[in-house]
Write a protein that holds these residues in place. Structure first.
Motif, short mmCIF file in Angstrom:
data_model
loop_
_atom_site.label_atom_id
_atom_site.label_comp_id
_atom_site.label_asym_id
_atom_site.label_seq_id
_atom_site.Cartn_x
_atom_site.Cartn_y
_atom_site.Cartn_z
N ILE A 190 0.84 -1.21 0.00
CA ILE A 190 0.00 0.00 0.00
C ILE A 190 0.87 1.26 0.00
O ILE A 190 0.64 2.20 -0.76
N GLY A 191 1.89 1.28 0.86
CA GLY A 191 2.76 2.44 0.94
C GLY A 191 3.50 2.71 -0.36
O GLY A 191 3.56 3.85 -0.84
N LEU A 192 4.05 1.66 -0.96
CA LEU A 192 4.75 1.82 -2.23
C LEU A 192 3.81 2.26 -3.34
O LEU A 192 4.18 3.07 -4.21
N GLY A 193 2.59 1.74 -3.31
CA GLY A 193 1.61 2.17 -4.31
C GLY A 193 1.28 3.64 -4.21
O GLY A 193 1.17 4.34 -5.24
N PHE A 197 2.11 6.51 -7.03
CA PHE A 197 1.10 7.43 -7.53
C PHE A 197 1.56 8.88 -7.37
O PHE A 197 1.36 9.72 -8.27
N ALA A 198 2.19 9.18 -6.24
CA ALA A 198 2.70 10.54 -6.01
C ALA A 198 3.74 10.92 -7.06
O ALA A 198 3.75 12.05 -7.57
N MET A 199 4.60 9.98 -7.41
CA MET A 199 5.63 10.29 -8.42
C MET A 199 5.04 10.47 -9.81
O MET A 199 5.53 11.28 -10.61
N ALA A 245 4.06 11.54 1.72
CA ALA A 245 4.31 11.50 3.17
C ALA A 245 3.58 10.33 3.82
O ALA A 245 4.16 9.58 4.62
N VAL A 246 2.32 10.14 3.47
CA VAL A 246 1.55 9.05 4.06
C VAL A 246 2.05 7.71 3.56
O VAL A 246 2.23 6.76 4.34
N GLY A 247 2.31 7.61 2.26
CA GLY A 247 2.80 6.34 1.71
C GLY A 247 4.13 5.93 2.28
O GLY A 247 4.36 4.74 2.55
N ALA A 248 5.04 6.88 2.47
CA ALA A 248 6.34 6.55 3.04
C ALA A 248 6.25 6.16 4.51
O ALA A 248 7.13 5.48 5.04
N SER A 249 5.18 6.58 5.18
CA SER A 249 5.02 6.29 6.60
C SER A 249 4.26 5.00 6.86
O SER A 249 4.42 4.39 7.92
#
Length: 435
Positions: A190-193, A197-199, A245-249
């Motif tokens: 989920i975090g990597l996804g 998406f952010a990138m 920020a959320v995905g990396a956390s």
């Protein structure tokens, strides 16, 4: 204040919170653990860049002696943050120990490693030169892209930065998309996804802004259209950083439950550990301190501290065996209701051990001379987590044991009749009352 301005403050605060949260792990990392420091450098760099975009900071810097200074600082910090995230990409995906054909994503990461630093330095130098030579800074701007639309100098300056930013975003999107497809852990996937998406948003952001600036050189847009375009793309960047920020956390949230468990264990074990370490001050690495002080020793990870406390308690109990009377285990078991003092019961076992420790500490404090090791309850834990869980239950029971109860257990164990042993406090007075 517009909704976009408010969102800017919120996203800058979120990125700052993430940077502060991950800072202790980055500072603790050794030379072999470059990933944490690189990822933290990315958080910190983007947090600084985002604060320069907030309305109050932006206007204050732009109206300073260096016109539009916020733009230059924002691009400096963002470039450093991008270099950090590229270093993170290399540290994660550039390692491959097996022999044979090297996977494509590893070869790609190693190529990035060769050019990332040079490209970052070249970008910083070129941005600085262009900013002070070709960018029209005669009037301070509030929205740099909208205010400079149609100006070739600002267009060239921003194109250099967007080329660097867009390329880095594409690299991260590529690597994280591959990692998302192969991730097995749900939180990690989920975090990597979200980060992927952010990138992709980042790539769209840089391409759209670059096209807008160059088209504006050919066909000067209206002020309203330029401002509207700037607001829309800025809103997309807010979404980008929120997902990043959320995905990396999210992957780190898998450790939150364990960290909370360790924190609770420290709170519950501290009183027992503190009294034992006060009795044997040579035992711990550092002199025992208050609970608040122990919890704020950020130089030691919580799991390592808990392991040390468990070992300290076990060693202190082993030392107490030489001060405890031979019959103390049976007396503690009888007081707890276990009968034989083995401490097998779910409730009475921890209580029996707590009675034994409290009474043995009382004997030690009374000055009993050390002798042969007395019996102590057997341990049933099969691993470190089980040992900590048992000690937490013992510590909870220990908090309920009073000094008077410990004195009575010592008396019933035959400590008072031990030849040459000093009387525990209150023993003589109790005998007189009985007589």
């Amino acid at each position: 204040m517009t909704p976009l301005d408010l969102a800017g403050y919120l996203i800058a605060g979120l990125m700052t919170a993430v940077a502060l949260w991950r800072m202790p792990a980055a500072l603790r990392g050794d030379e072999a653990d470059r990933r944490r420091r690189a990822l933290w450098g990315c958080y910190a760099g983007f947090a600084a860049a985002l604060w320069t975009k907030t309305r109050a900071v932006r206007i204050g810097l732009n109206d300073s002696s260096v016109t539009d200074l916020s733009v230059l600082i924002k691009h400096y910090t963002a470039t450093i943050a991008i270099l950090a995230i590229l270093s993170y990409i290399v540290a994660i995906y550039g390692q491959y120990a097996d022999d044979g054909d090297i996977p494509r994503h590893v070869r790609f990461a190693r190529l990035i490693q060769q050019v990332a630093t040079k490209a970052s330095v070249a970008t910083l130098v070129l941005l600085t030169v262009l900013f002070f030579t070709v960018v029209d800074r005669s009037v301070p701007s509030d929205r740099f892209v909208a205010d400079h639309a149609g100006q070739w100098g600002a267009t060239l300056y921003m194109s250099v930065f967007y080329l660097y930013l867009g390329t880095a975003s594409a690299v991260c999107a590529y690597q994280w998309a591959l990692a998302t497809a192969s991730a097995r852990l749900r939180l990690l996937r989920i975090g990597l996804g979200m980060m992927t998406f952010a990138m992709f948003i980042g790539v769209g952001y840089t391409v759209s802004r670059t096209l807008f600036l160059w088209v504006s050189v050919i066909d000067d847009p209206s002020e309203a259209f330029a401002l509207r375009f700037d607001e829309i793309t800025e809103a997309s960047q807010v979404v980008l950083f929120a997902f990043f920020a959320v995905g990396a956390s999210i992957p780190a949230l898998g450790n939150v439950r364990r960290r909370a468990k360790l924190w609770r264990a420290q709170v519950r074990l501290h009183a027992l550990w503190y009294e034992l370490m006060t009795a044997f001050p040579e035992q711990p690495f550092d002199p025992p301190a208050s609970l608040v002080r122990e919890l704020t020793r950020f130089g030691t990870p919580a799991d390592l501290r808990i392991d040390r406390w468990a070992a300290d308690i076990a060693d202190a109990v082993e030392k107490l065996r030489h001060y405890a009377p031979a019959g103390l285990l049976a007396a503690a078991g009888a007081a707890a209701g276990t009968g034989d003092g083995t401490g097998d019961g779910d409730r009475t076992g921890p209580l029996a051990e707590a009675y034994w420790i409290k009474a043995a500490l009382a004997a030690h404090a009374a000055g009993v001379a050390p002798g042969d090791a007395a019996a102590v309850g057997s341990r049933h834990a099969t691993d470190q987590d089980g040992e900590v869980a048992w000690l937490v239950r013992v510590a909870a029971a220990y908090r309920t044991v009073t000094a008077e109860q410990a004195r009575r257990i010592l008396e019933s164990s035959g400590a008072a009749e031990s030849p040459g042993a000093p009387q525990p406090p209150g023993t003589a007075a109790a005998k007189e009352q009985t007589a």
